[in-house]
Motif scaffolding. Structure first.
Motif, PDB file in Angstrom:
ATOM      1  N   PHE A  92       2.040 -36.663  48.025  1.00  0.00           N
ATOM      2  CA  PHE A  92       1.966 -35.890  46.787  1.00  0.00           C
ATOM      3  C   PHE A  92       3.138 -34.914  46.732  1.00  0.00           C
ATOM      4  N   GLU A  93       3.738 -34.792  45.545  1.00  0.00           N
ATOM      5  CA  GLU A  93       4.825 -33.837  45.374  1.00  0.00           C
ATOM      6  C   GLU A  93       4.561 -32.968  44.142  1.00  0.00           C
ATOM      7  N   GLY A  94       5.162 -31.794  44.128  1.00  0.00           N
ATOM      8  CA  GLY A  94       5.073 -30.935  42.953  1.00  0.00           C
ATOM      9  C   GLY A  94       4.158 -29.746  43.121  1.00  0.00           C
ATOM     10  N   GLY A  95       3.551 -29.604  44.291  1.00  0.00           N
ATOM     11  CA  GLY A  95       2.688 -28.449  44.503  1.00  0.00           C
ATOM     12  C   GLY A  95       1.396 -28.804  45.199  1.00  0.00           C
ATOM     13  N   SER A  96       0.412 -27.918  45.068  1.00  0.00           N
ATOM     14  CA  SER A  96      -0.867 -28.066  45.752  1.00  0.00           C
ATOM     15  C   SER A  96      -1.760 -29.087  45.052  1.00  0.00           C
ATOM     16  N   LEU A  97      -2.302 -30.028  45.835  1.00  0.00           N
ATOM     17  CA  LEU A  97      -3.223 -31.027  45.282  1.00  0.00           C
ATOM     18  C   LEU A  97      -4.481 -30.364  44.748  1.00  0.00           C
ATOM     19  N   GLU A  98      -5.029 -29.429  45.534  1.00  0.00           N
ATOM     20  CA  GLU A  98      -6.269 -28.778  45.105  1.00  0.00           C
ATOM     21  C   GLU A  98      -6.063 -27.951  43.839  1.00  0.00           C
ATOM     22  N   ALA A  99      -4.929 -27.279  43.744  1.00  0.00           N
ATOM     23  CA  ALA A  99      -4.624 -26.522  42.529  1.00  0.00           C
ATOM     24  C   ALA A  99      -4.489 -27.458  41.340  1.00  0.00           C
ATOM     25  N   ALA A 100      -3.913 -28.639  41.564  1.00  0.00           N
ATOM     26  CA  ALA A 100      -3.749 -29.619  40.490  1.00  0.00           C
ATOM     27  C   ALA A 100      -5.098 -30.125  39.988  1.00  0.00           C
ATOM     28  N   ILE A 101      -6.032 -30.344  40.922  1.00  0.00           N
ATOM     29  CA  ILE A 101      -7.376 -30.795  40.540  1.00  0.00           C
ATOM     30  C   ILE A 101      -8.061 -29.735  39.684  1.00  0.00           C
ATOM     31  N   ASN A 102      -8.021 -28.504  40.149  1.00  0.00           N
ATOM     32  CA  ASN A 102      -8.680 -27.430  39.399  1.00  0.00           C
ATOM     33  C   ASN A 102      -7.998 -27.167  38.052  1.00  0.00           C
ATOM     34  N   GLU A 103      -6.685 -27.374  37.981  1.00  0.00           N
ATOM     35  CA  GLU A 103      -5.997 -27.229  36.698  1.00  0.00           C
ATOM     36  C   GLU A 103      -6.464 -28.311  35.725  1.00  0.00           C
ATOM     37  N   GLY A 104      -6.697 -29.523  36.237  1.00  0.00           N
ATOM     38  CA  GLY A 104      -7.225 -30.590  35.389  1.00  0.00           C
ATOM     39  C   GLY A 104      -8.610 -30.260  34.860  1.00  0.00           C
ATOM     40  N   VAL A 105      -9.455 -29.684  35.714  1.00  0.00           N
ATOM     41  CA  VAL A 105     -10.788 -29.265  35.280  1.00  0.00           C
ATOM     42  C   VAL A 105     -10.672 -28.168  34.221  1.00  0.00           C
ATOM     43  N   ARG A 106      -9.806 -27.191  34.484  1.00  0.00           N
ATOM     44  CA  ARG A 106      -9.626 -26.083  33.535  1.00  0.00           C
ATOM     45  C   ARG A 106      -9.193 -26.605  32.169  1.00  0.00           C
ATOM     46  N   GLN A 107      -8.192 -27.480  32.146  1.00  0.00           N
ATOM     47  CA  GLN A 107      -7.697 -28.020  30.883  1.00  0.00           C
ATOM     48  C   GLN A 107      -8.758 -28.877  30.186  1.00  0.00           C
ATOM     49  N   GLY A 108      -9.457 -29.689  30.974  1.00  0.00           N
ATOM     50  CA  GLY A 108     -10.480 -30.554  30.396  1.00  0.00           C
ATOM     51  C   GLY A 108     -11.593 -29.774  29.731  1.00  0.00           C
ATOM     52  N   TYR A 109     -12.050 -28.724  30.397  1.00  0.00           N
ATOM     53  CA  TYR A 109     -13.164 -27.952  29.855  1.00  0.00           C
ATOM     54  C   TYR A 109     -12.725 -27.074  28.688  1.00  0.00           C
ATOM     55  N   GLN A 110     -11.469 -26.648  28.677  1.00  0.00           N
ATOM     56  CA  GLN A 110     -10.993 -25.846  27.554  1.00  0.00           C
ATOM     57  C   GLN A 110     -10.649 -26.728  26.361  1.00  0.00           C
ATOM     58  N   ASP A 111      -9.873 -27.788  26.584  1.00  0.00           N
ATOM     59  CA  ASP A 111      -9.450 -28.652  25.478  1.00  0.00           C
ATOM     60  C   ASP A 111     -10.594 -29.489  24.931  1.00  0.00           C
ATOM     61  N   GLY A 112     -11.579 -29.784  25.781  1.00  0.00           N
ATOM     62  CA  GLY A 112     -12.717 -30.583  25.338  1.00  0.00           C
ATOM     63  C   GLY A 112     -13.855 -29.752  24.774  1.00  0.00           C
ATOM     64  N   TYR A 113     -13.662 -28.435  24.719  1.00  0.00           N
ATOM     65  CA  TYR A 113     -14.705 -27.517  24.218  1.00  0.00           C
ATOM     66  C   TYR A 113     -16.022 -27.727  24.959  1.00  0.00           C
ATOM     67  N   LEU A 114     -15.904 -27.796  26.280  1.00  0.00           N
ATOM     68  CA  LEU A 114     -17.064 -27.997  27.138  1.00  0.00           C
ATOM     69  C   LEU A 114     -17.533 -26.643  27.666  1.00  0.00           C
TER      70      LEU A 114
END
Length: 281
Positions: free
Chosen positions: A85-107
């Motif tokens: 994996f390149e570009g930063g922390s894997l765990e941070a990337a996972i949590n960023e995906g959750v953050r975006q999903g829950y915000q953009d999906g109005y969850l």
């Protein structure tokens, strides 16, 4: 051969999967609810199942959450050992995906920062993340948002080896009967047998992500899945806990070797939506 994946791919997939899991039911669960509507013996139970079907159709057509409890994000990552994996922390990337999903999906954001102080994190992070290293150069991602109406009904039993298979069956039935209507039946029952205290709980959670049309490859476990489903559906709890012949849609069991002195059993119950999405990148 070594393969490089940028963490932005992980973030984007997790984001999409959080939304997909909360808007659309998997095909195996959709079919199970439809089948239950046709076979349910109780008129009231059949009415409840028809209402659930209508709810699923509205969520699909209008792209809105199936349930107001959009869950705590549980992520299973099966990572090939030939991945870099390149570009930063894997765990941070996972949590960023959750953050975006829950915000953009109005969850709904349901996670609190501290279990006792109870301050909401306002973006549904952090996720609960489970990592597994495997052979190859692919990443299998499973996103399983877990609502806590059913999660709160889950149990761990530290049985004695002498309790045997009958003790295991009784433990599962005890968990289901004590859950009653609180787990939003019809439910899917994930069971983990063996390992240790924490291993059996993880197996039970992972069992919920298996297609309900797929039984264990171990003969006696497959027979136990079928027997327990039949027995649970004879309890009369029924859809919505209002009586009927459809209390559970499936019982999925995972097993693992254990210590000579123990027989750990975990029961992780999920409501009828049993949300999970799987992707391989």
């Amino acid at each position: 051969m070594l393969r490089t994946i940028h963490i932005d791919q992980i973030t984007q997939n997790i984001k999409e999967m959080c939304i997909e899991a909360n808007y659309y039911l998997s095909e195996d669960m959709n079919q199970a609810v439809r089948n239950a509507s046709e076979t349910e013996k109780s008129p009231l139970g059949r009415q409840i199942l028809e209402q659930l079907e209508e709810n699923l159709e509205i969520a699909d057509q209008e792209r809105i959450p199936i349930c107001q409890d959009t869950g705590m994000a549980v992520i299973f990552l099966k990572i090939g050992q030939d991945i870099h994996f390149e570009g930063g922390s894997l765990e941070a990337a996972i949590n960023e995906g959750v953050r975006q999903g829950y915000q953009d999906g109005y969850l709904r954001k349901s996670v609190v920062k501290d279990p006792l102080i109870r301050e909401n994190t306002k973006d549904n992070t952090p996720a609960v993340i489970h990592y597994e290293i495997a052979e190859g150069n692919q990443v299998e991602i499973t996103v399983a948002p877990k609502g806590f109406g059913s999660e709160n009904m889950s149990r761990v039993f530290m049985l004695k080896p002498s309790d045997g298979i009958e003790g295991v069956k009784q433990a599962v039935l005890t968990a289901v009967q004590e859950a009653g209507p609180n787990a939003c039946p019809p439910m899917v029952v994930g069971v983990g047998i063996g390992g240790s205290f924490e291993k059996c709980a993880l197996m039970a959670k992972k069992a919920l992500t298996r297609s309900i049309n797929e039984h264990s490859s171990i003969a006696y476990v497959r027979e136990m899945e079928e027997e327990l489903l039949l027995t649970i559906n004879q309890t009369g709890i029924g859809p919505g806990g209002l009586g009927g012949s459809t209390t559970a849609l499936a019982v999925n069991i995972n097993t693992y070797p254990t210590h000579i002195a123990g027989l750990p059993v975990a029961v992780n119950i999920c409501c009828h939506v049993n949300r999970h999405v799987v992707r391989v990148i």
